[in-house]
Scaffold this motif. Structure first.
Motif, PDB file in Angstrom:
ATOM      1  N   PRO A 218       0.946  -0.805  -0.169  1.00 24.29           N
ATOM      2  CA  PRO A 218      -0.027  -0.137   0.077  1.00 24.29           C
ATOM      3  C   PRO A 218       1.019   1.034   0.170  1.00 24.29           C
ATOM      4  N   LEU A 219       0.414   2.277  -0.632  1.00 26.14           N
ATOM      5  CA  LEU A 219       1.139   3.372  -0.553  1.00 26.14           C
ATOM      6  C   LEU A 219       0.374   5.178   0.437  1.00 26.14           C
ATOM      7  N   SER A 220       1.385   5.321   1.823  1.00 24.31           N
ATOM      8  CA  SER A 220       0.327   5.684   1.817  1.00 24.31           C
ATOM      9  C   SER A 220       0.683   7.289   1.722  1.00 24.31           C
ATOM     10  N   PRO A 221      -0.144   8.232   2.527  1.00 27.66           N
ATOM     11  CA  PRO A 221      -0.020   9.653   1.998  1.00 27.66           C
ATOM     12  C   PRO A 221       1.358   9.931   2.288  1.00 27.66           C
ATOM     13  N   ILE A 222       2.264  11.307   1.131  1.00 23.11           N
ATOM     14  CA  ILE A 222       3.132  11.351   1.551  1.00 23.11           C
ATOM     15  C   ILE A 222       3.271  12.576   2.540  1.00 23.11           C
ATOM     16  N   ASN A 223       3.880  12.656   4.129  1.00 20.57           N
ATOM     17  CA  ASN A 223       3.639  13.445   4.865  1.00 20.57           C
ATOM     18  C   ASN A 223       4.140  15.016   4.105  1.00 20.57           C
ATOM     19  N   GLU A 224       2.809  15.366   5.632  1.00 19.48           N
ATOM     20  CA  GLU A 224       2.326  16.855   4.682  1.00 19.48           C
ATOM     21  C   GLU A 224       3.792  17.980   4.688  1.00 19.48           C
ATOM     22  N   ARG A 225       4.429  17.814   5.817  1.00 17.02           N
ATOM     23  CA  ARG A 225       5.873  18.260   5.818  1.00 17.02           C
ATOM     24  C   ARG A 225       6.656  18.028   5.084  1.00 17.02           C
ATOM     25  N   GLU A 226       7.465  16.861   3.942  1.00 20.80           N
ATOM     26  CA  GLU A 226       8.003  17.209   3.121  1.00 20.80           C
ATOM     27  C   GLU A 226       7.491  17.554   1.863  1.00 20.80           C
ATOM     28  N   ILE A 227       5.252  17.718   1.202  1.00 20.11           N
ATOM     29  CA  ILE A 227       5.685  18.022   0.561  1.00 20.11           C
ATOM     30  C   ILE A 227       6.056  20.132  -0.239  1.00 20.11           C
ATOM     31  N   THR A 228       5.591  20.421   2.286  1.00 15.50           N
ATOM     32  CA  THR A 228       5.807  21.661   2.344  1.00 15.50           C
ATOM     33  C   THR A 228       7.528  22.328   2.242  1.00 15.50           C
ATOM     34  N   GLY A 249      -1.318  24.677   3.182  1.00 18.62           N
ATOM     35  CA  GLY A 249      -2.277  24.653   2.359  1.00 18.62           C
ATOM     36  C   GLY A 249      -2.995  24.560   1.425  1.00 18.62           C
ATOM     37  N   THR A 250      -1.524  23.894  -0.194  1.00 20.90           N
ATOM     38  CA  THR A 250      -1.501  23.477  -1.056  1.00 20.90           C
ATOM     39  C   THR A 250      -1.167  22.018  -1.403  1.00 20.90           C
ATOM     40  N   ALA A 251      -0.294  21.450   0.360  1.00 25.85           N
ATOM     41  CA  ALA A 251      -0.437  20.334  -0.323  1.00 25.85           C
ATOM     42  C   ALA A 251      -1.715  19.438   0.964  1.00 25.85           C
ATOM     43  N   ARG A 252      -2.193  20.225   1.708  1.00 25.08           N
ATOM     44  CA  ARG A 252      -3.617  19.583   2.126  1.00 25.08           C
ATOM     45  C   ARG A 252      -4.959  19.545   1.035  1.00 25.08           C
ATOM     46  N   LEU A 253      -4.957  21.156  -0.359  1.00 30.52           N
ATOM     47  CA  LEU A 253      -5.665  20.838  -0.877  1.00 30.52           C
ATOM     48  C   LEU A 253      -5.816  20.049  -1.848  1.00 30.52           C
ATOM     49  N   PHE A 254      -4.771  18.820  -2.179  1.00 30.20           N
ATOM     50  CA  PHE A 254      -3.988  18.447  -3.027  1.00 30.20           C
ATOM     51  C   PHE A 254      -4.691  16.521  -2.489  1.00 30.20           C
ATOM     52  N   GLU A 255      -4.675  16.890  -1.384  1.00 26.71           N
ATOM     53  CA  GLU A 255      -3.794  15.486  -0.367  1.00 26.71           C
ATOM     54  C   GLU A 255      -2.678  14.757  -0.879  1.00 26.71           C
ATOM     55  N   CYS A 256      -1.905  15.700  -0.762  1.00 28.02           N
ATOM     56  CA  CYS A 256      -0.727  15.502  -1.026  1.00 28.02           C
ATOM     57  C   CYS A 256      -0.338  14.737  -2.241  1.00 28.02           C
ATOM     58  N   ASN A 257      -1.022  14.604  -3.194  1.00 28.20           N
ATOM     59  CA  ASN A 257      -0.936  14.397  -4.705  1.00 28.20           C
ATOM     60  C   ASN A 257       0.009  15.146  -5.236  1.00 28.20           C
ATOM     61  N   ARG A 367     -12.936  16.474  -6.673  1.00 32.01           N
ATOM     62  CA  ARG A 367     -13.408  16.725  -5.656  1.00 32.01           C
ATOM     63  C   ARG A 367     -13.891  18.386  -5.285  1.00 32.01           C
ATOM     64  N   TYR A 368     -12.625  18.988  -4.968  1.00 31.78           N
ATOM     65  CA  TYR A 368     -12.448  20.813  -5.046  1.00 31.78           C
ATOM     66  C   TYR A 368     -13.420  21.581  -5.946  1.00 31.78           C
ATOM     67  N   TRP A 369     -14.029  21.049  -6.930  1.00 33.09           N
ATOM     68  CA  TRP A 369     -14.191  21.354  -8.417  1.00 33.09           C
ATOM     69  C   TRP A 369     -15.722  21.561  -7.941  1.00 33.09           C
ATOM     70  N   MET A 370     -16.268  20.064  -7.692  1.00 30.21           N
ATOM     71  CA  MET A 370     -17.948  19.970  -7.289  1.00 30.21           C
ATOM     72  C   MET A 370     -17.815  20.116  -6.078  1.00 30.21           C
ATOM     73  N   LYS A 371     -17.622  20.524  -5.197  1.00 33.41           N
ATOM     74  CA  LYS A 371     -18.088  21.372  -3.979  1.00 33.41           C
ATOM     75  C   LYS A 371     -17.415  22.829  -3.880  1.00 33.41           C
ATOM     76  N   THR A 372     -16.929  23.348  -5.499  1.00 28.05           N
ATOM     77  CA  THR A 372     -16.777  24.755  -4.734  1.00 28.05           C
ATOM     78  C   THR A 372     -16.985  25.411  -6.808  1.00 28.05           C
ATOM     79  N   CYS A 373     -17.247  24.484  -7.750  1.00 31.41           N
ATOM     80  CA  CYS A 373     -18.169  25.294  -9.161  1.00 31.41           C
ATOM     81  C   CYS A 373     -19.205  24.149  -9.278  1.00 31.41           C
ATOM     82  N   PHE A 374     -19.386  23.176  -8.824  1.00 33.27           N
ATOM     83  CA  PHE A 374     -19.967  22.502  -9.728  1.00 33.27           C
ATOM     84  C   PHE A 374     -21.987  22.613  -8.381  1.00 33.27           C
ATOM     85  N   TYR A 375     -21.193  22.582  -7.093  1.00 39.23           N
ATOM     86  CA  TYR A 375     -22.201  22.813  -6.044  1.00 39.23           C
ATOM     87  C   TYR A 375     -22.338  24.114  -5.442  1.00 39.23           C
TER      88      TYR A 375
END
Length: 377
Positions: A218-228, A249-257, A367-375
């Protein structure tokens, strides 16, 4: 000038971030001859992880050859066999004379013909002449074992988008054949990789194909601190500065993708000259959304009203979808309909569920687009 934020190719070497634990685990598995199973969302770093591990093996002079193939454009069994044979020969054979020799030893008499002039081309090495017999299939699928025995090296076979076998006619029989032939392997090692989470779960978890053949990594999410830290250092390379909180905030928005993050940061880098402001980041996010919006609209157009209602329930944090409250609030009709809608969204690879049946929207930007732009919630 080379951008510090690359997203157009797998990240290896200095561009590889996070996943150190997974890299160590996968390298250990390969060195011990253990087959590996890796699946996660598209562009979540599977390819980068595999290539980084192969890079580590290479720089440490580990004796191996890697045969890689992608099933994305393959929809027929004979095409797969041709591509499989081509990948093994291109990885193992060093010249035209050896190619002729090994074709005669390993594939002569099968449905795959060989034109010596094709060796210097970049496409398929062989021509498919009719249908493959069971004997042909066995001969071709056994090529990694034969190559490992001949060259005294570990042969690592990487099959990407493995779930696309399910798009071929008679896919269940195909998997039966693969299980039988590869189940006899002794020297070759296999990595099965896939980007369709629910389809891979169906093959390996629900139907238990290749049971005990490959170990799931399994691939765990990359650590937010490393992304930051990666974001901060990347902008510093360009002589620019960004606030740590904005990077986080950028790391969290994209779930570290990292794929989405690098796209956003590349746009942001081109729009700024020194200090990265929140307005610059939001302008960049708008541009990123405009790039992907046609894909998102197409995805929404393929969803029924019930599916859209179910999706909104997920967005609003609900998980007990068969409860009376959720069925009435979101117009889901009945608990039986909830199960049908849930299954449809899984097949469309829009939502995945963990072992506790908690939902997760697979694509963070969608997810972000559906929440902010669609709904607009």
């Amino acid at each position: 000038m080379e951008t510090p934020f690359q997203y157009d190719k797998p990240a290896i070497g200095k561009n590889f971030i996070g996943r150190k634990t997974e890299a160590i685990s996968l390298e250990s598995m390969l060195r011990s001859g253990q087959n590996a199973l890796i699946f996660d969302a598209p562009k979540s770093g599977k390819g980068s992880l595999i290539r980084q591990v192969l890079y580590n093996l290479k720089i440490n002079s580990y004796p191996f050859i890697a045969c890689r193939m992608d099933l994305t454009r393959i929809r027929a069994w004979e095409d797969f066999l041709n591509a499989f044979a081509t990948s093994v020969f291109r990885a193992a054979v060093s010249g035209g004379a050896e190619m002729n020799e090994l074709y005669g030893l390993w594939l002569q008499g099968t449905f795959l013909g060989f034109d010596p002039t094709s060796y210097n081309d970049t496409g398929m090495l062989f021509t498919a002449e009719g249908k493959a017999s069971d004997k042909d299939s066995y001969a071709i699928l056994s090529l990694p074992e034969k190559a490992a025995a001949r060259f005294g090296l570990q042969v690592i076979v990487i099959i990407e988008e493995f779930q696309d076998f399910m798009l071929m006619d008679g896919w269940e029989d195909i998997l039966d054949t693969l299980e039988i032939v590869w189940g006899e392997r002794e020297k070759a090692t296999y990595i099965f990789s896939g980007s369709m989470i629910n389809a891979m779960k169906k093959i390996f978890m629900e139907e238990k194909r290749f049971y005990r053949f490959a170990e799931y990594l399994p691939l765990s999410p990359i650590n937010e601190r490393e992304i930051t830290d990666y974001i901060l250092k990347g902008f510093l390379k360009s002589g620019k500065v960004i606030e740590k909180d904005l990077a986080l905030g950028t790391a969290r928005l994209f779930e570290c993708n990292c794929w989405y993050i690098n796209q956003l940061l590349s746009i942001c880098n081109s729009l700024s000259r020194g200090y990265i402001t929140e307005n610059t980041m939001m302008d960049s996010l708008g541009m990123l959304i405009s790039i992907h919006e046609p894909r998102f609209i197409e995805k929404v157009n393929g969803m029924t009203g019930f599916q859209l209602n179910f999706f909104r329930a997920v967005l609003e944090g609900y998980s007990k979808f068969s409860s009376k409250e959720v069925i009435e609030k979101f117009g889901l009709n009945s608990s039986a309909n909830v199960l049908r809608v849930k299954d449809a969204l899984k097949k469309k690879e829009i939502i995945a569920f963990d072992d506790d049946e908690n939902p997760h929207i697979i694509d963070p930007l969608f997810r972000y687009w559906m929440k902010t732009c669609f709904y607009k919630i």
